[in-house]
Design an enzyme around this catalytic site. Structure first.
Site, PDB file in Angstrom:
ATOM      1  N   ASP A  30     -11.981   2.734 -23.450  1.00  0.00           N
ATOM      2  CA  ASP A  30     -12.212   2.347 -22.096  1.00  0.00           C
ATOM      3  C   ASP A  30     -11.853   3.483 -21.119  1.00  0.00           C
ATOM      4  O   ASP A  30     -11.090   4.377 -21.575  1.00  0.00           O
ATOM      5  CB  ASP A  30     -11.251   1.435 -21.605  1.00  0.00           C
ATOM      6  CG  ASP A  30     -11.702  -0.107 -21.903  1.00  0.00           C
ATOM      7  OD1 ASP A  30     -12.763  -0.226 -22.178  1.00  0.00           O
ATOM      8  OD2 ASP A  30     -10.744  -1.031 -21.623  1.00  0.00           O
TER       9      ASP A  30
ATOM     10  N   ARG B  93      -5.122  -7.698 -20.651  1.00  0.00           N
ATOM     11  CA  ARG B  93      -5.946  -7.293 -21.678  1.00  0.00           C
ATOM     12  C   ARG B  93      -5.665  -5.951 -22.716  1.00  0.00           C
ATOM     13  O   ARG B  93      -6.127  -5.638 -23.749  1.00  0.00           O
ATOM     14  CB  ARG B  93      -7.484  -6.788 -20.919  1.00  0.00           C
ATOM     15  CG  ARG B  93      -7.484  -5.596 -20.195  1.00  0.00           C
ATOM     16  CD  ARG B  93      -8.582  -5.318 -19.176  1.00  0.00           C
ATOM     17  NE  ARG B  93      -9.827  -5.215 -19.923  1.00  0.00           N
ATOM     18  CZ  ARG B  93     -10.116  -4.047 -20.736  1.00  0.00           C
ATOM     19  NH1 ARG B  93      -9.430  -2.872 -20.474  1.00  0.00           N
ATOM     20  NH2 ARG B  93     -11.441  -4.123 -21.338  1.00  0.00           N
TER      21      ARG B  93
ATOM     22  N   PRO C 162       0.704  -1.275   0.180  1.00  0.00           N
ATOM     23  CA  PRO C 162      -0.223   0.062   0.064  1.00  0.00           C
ATOM     24  C   PRO C 162       0.777   1.177  -0.091  1.00  0.00           C
ATOM     25  O   PRO C 162       0.329   2.144  -0.106  1.00  0.00           O
ATOM     26  CB  PRO C 162      -0.763  -0.196   1.461  1.00  0.00           C
ATOM     27  CG  PRO C 162      -0.171  -1.159   2.269  1.00  0.00           C
ATOM     28  CD  PRO C 162       0.546  -2.174   1.245  1.00  0.00           C
TER      29      PRO C 162
ATOM     30  N   GLU D 146       2.532  -8.284   8.384  1.00  0.00           N
ATOM     31  CA  GLU D 146       2.856  -6.767   8.635  1.00  0.00           C
ATOM     32  C   GLU D 146       3.605  -6.336   7.228  1.00  0.00           C
ATOM     33  O   GLU D 146       3.773  -4.983   7.282  1.00  0.00           O
ATOM     34  CB  GLU D 146       3.554  -6.340   9.849  1.00  0.00           C
ATOM     35  CG  GLU D 146       2.812  -6.180  11.071  1.00  0.00           C
ATOM     36  CD  GLU D 146       1.297  -5.251  10.819  1.00  0.00           C
ATOM     37  OE1 GLU D 146       1.678  -4.186  10.446  1.00  0.00           O
ATOM     38  OE2 GLU D 146       0.222  -5.527  11.156  1.00  0.00           O
TER      39      GLU D 146
HETATM   40  C1  LIG Z   1      -1.736  -6.096   6.028  1.00  0.00           C
HETATM   41  S1  LIG Z   1      -0.731  -5.556   4.458  1.00  0.00           S
HETATM   42  C2  LIG Z   1       0.508  -4.936   5.305  1.00  0.00           C
HETATM   43  C3  LIG Z   1       0.514  -3.618   5.433  1.00  0.00           C
HETATM   44  C4  LIG Z   1       1.718  -2.643   6.024  1.00  0.00           C
HETATM   45  N1  LIG Z   1       1.790  -2.948   7.396  1.00  0.00           N
HETATM   46  C5  LIG Z   1       1.595  -1.191   5.683  1.00  0.00           C
HETATM   47  O1  LIG Z   1       0.822  -0.537   6.594  1.00  0.00           O
HETATM   48  O2  LIG Z   1       2.111  -0.591   4.627  1.00  0.00           O
HETATM   49  C6  LIG Z   1      -0.199  -7.151   3.860  1.00  0.00           C
HETATM   50  C7  LIG Z   1       0.298  -7.287   2.642  1.00  0.00           C
HETATM   51  O3  LIG Z   1      -0.960  -7.234   1.641  1.00  0.00           O
HETATM   52  C8  LIG Z   1      -0.474  -6.197   0.584  1.00  0.00           C
HETATM   53  N2  LIG Z   1      -1.212  -5.366   0.257  1.00  0.00           N
HETATM   54  C9  LIG Z   1      -1.973  -4.527   1.068  1.00  0.00           C
HETATM   55  N3  LIG Z   1      -2.700  -3.525   0.682  1.00  0.00           N
HETATM   56  C10 LIG Z   1      -2.437  -3.344  -0.640  1.00  0.00           C
HETATM   57  C11 LIG Z   1      -2.418  -2.421  -1.531  1.00  0.00           C
HETATM   58  N4  LIG Z   1      -3.202  -1.233  -1.238  1.00  0.00           N
HETATM   59  N5  LIG Z   1      -1.815  -2.619  -2.684  1.00  0.00           N
HETATM   60  C12 LIG Z   1      -1.092  -3.565  -2.880  1.00  0.00           C
HETATM   61  N6  LIG Z   1      -0.690  -4.713  -2.208  1.00  0.00           N
HETATM   62  C13 LIG Z   1      -1.442  -4.443  -0.913  1.00  0.00           C
HETATM   63  C14 LIG Z   1       0.900  -6.207   0.572  1.00  0.00           C
HETATM   64  O4  LIG Z   1       1.792  -7.069  -0.218  1.00  0.00           O
HETATM   65  C15 LIG Z   1       1.413  -6.285   2.026  1.00  0.00           C
HETATM   66  O5  LIG Z   1       2.538  -6.334   2.221  1.00  0.00           O
END
Ligand SMILES: C[S@@+](CC[C@H](N)C(=O)[O-])C[C@H]1O[C@@H](n2cnc3c(N)ncnc32)[C@H](O)[C@@H]1O
Length: 265
Positions: A190, A175, A110, A137
């Site tokens: 699109d 796609r 994220p 995490e």
């Molecule tokens: C619970 S999340 C960890 C978030 C992290 N503690 C932070 O606050 O940045 C677990 C995993 O989900 C994936 N993930 C969660 N949200 C995401 C998003 N918005 N985009 C891409 N991957 C995401 C990532 O690979 C991340 O390591």
């Protein structure tokens, strides 16, 4: 048109999540026709020891577990065929010594670059892409610093894992590759492809519960239909996502049309 296949390497602790999406609809057809190859790599297979542990407690305390660096490095390096080390201190040297540096190694997080249609076009330009899915995490920071070449987020919210993010990216990117969509021009209009939201669609019947299909679409006049669609796309974008219009490429007459709209509505 040259149609060559695109290869995704997906590194995950939960390969089963991908089974059903890859067996349905467009992704299945792309795989069956040889335009897409997806290899799922279970990070646990690269973890050492009897218990093949892939996560550990965070240094400094706090809740949650962190993905250990060793299995993730080992999985990616084995599959892509290179090895990073602390001796490769500068990035230029690492890039030269990394034989597959033309393959983006993307960490799903994220905290990454926001995924959008432009980024989907960018990724569709590669023949091979690696996606690393996090859990818990997230990752030990050294994975981000020394293994990944890019970081992508699919939106400002937090998922439990990167698998759904990987599927979103895979779907949006594939796609855009030649031959994947039945209609080769399908992605051109699109939403977001040309900076606007797409115009509304109608299909048969011409009247449903008293609601009519707009007359112009039944007229058979191609030029009029095209004009109506463009105006609808402009109107819709102006109403729903006005900030997109700031970056869209518009003609003088389209700007005049928007001007009229803002005076009328
Ligand atoms: C619970 S999340 C960890 C978030 C992290 N503690 C932070 O606050 O940045 C677990 C995993 O989900 C994936 N993930 C969660 N949200 C995401 C998003 N918005 N985009 C891409 N991957 C995401 C990532 O690979 C991340 O390591």
């Amino acid at each position: 048109m040259l149609q060559c296949h695109m290869h995704f390497d997906i590194f995950t602790l939960f390969p089963g999540i991908f089974e059903s999406p890859l067996r349905e609809s467009m992704l299945k057809r792309a795989i069956d026709s040889g335009l897409l190859e997806v290899q799922l790599h279970n990070i646990r297979d690269y973890a050492e020891g009897r218990h093949q542990v892939t996560d550990d407690y965070p240094y400094g305390g706090g809740g949650g577990m962190v993905m250990k660096p060793e299995p993730v490095f080992s999985a990616v390096e084995t599959v892509l065929g290179f090895e990073m080390s602390s001796a490769m201190r500068n990035e230029a040297e690492a890039a030269v010594r990394q034989p597959n540096s033309e393959i983006p190694i993307i960490l799903l997080t994220p905290q990454g670059r926001p995924f959008n249609q432009q980024l989907a076009f960018e990724l569709a330009g590669y023949d091979r892409v690696a996606l690393i899915c996090g859990r818990y995490e997230g990752f030990d920071e050294r994975i981000r610093e020394h293994l990944a070449t890019d970081e992508i987020s699919i939106g400002d919210y937090v998922l439990t894992g990167g698998e759904l993010a990987a599927l979103v990216i895979l779907d949006a990117v594939i796609r855009l590759r030649p031959g994947v969509l039945g209609d080769p021009t399908g992605a051109v209009d699109d939403s977001h492809a040309g900076g606007l939201l797409e115009y509304p669609h109608y299909t048969r019947p011409p009247e449903f519960r008293g609601w009519q299909v707009p007359e112009v679409l039944l007229s058979g006049n191609h030029a009029k239909v095209e004009r109506w669609r463009r105006e609808q796309a402009l109107r819709r974008t102006w109403l729903r996502r006005p900030e997109l219009l700031e970056r869209a490429e518009l003609t003088d007459s389209e700007r005049a049309f928007l001007q009229q709209l803002s005076q009328k509505e």
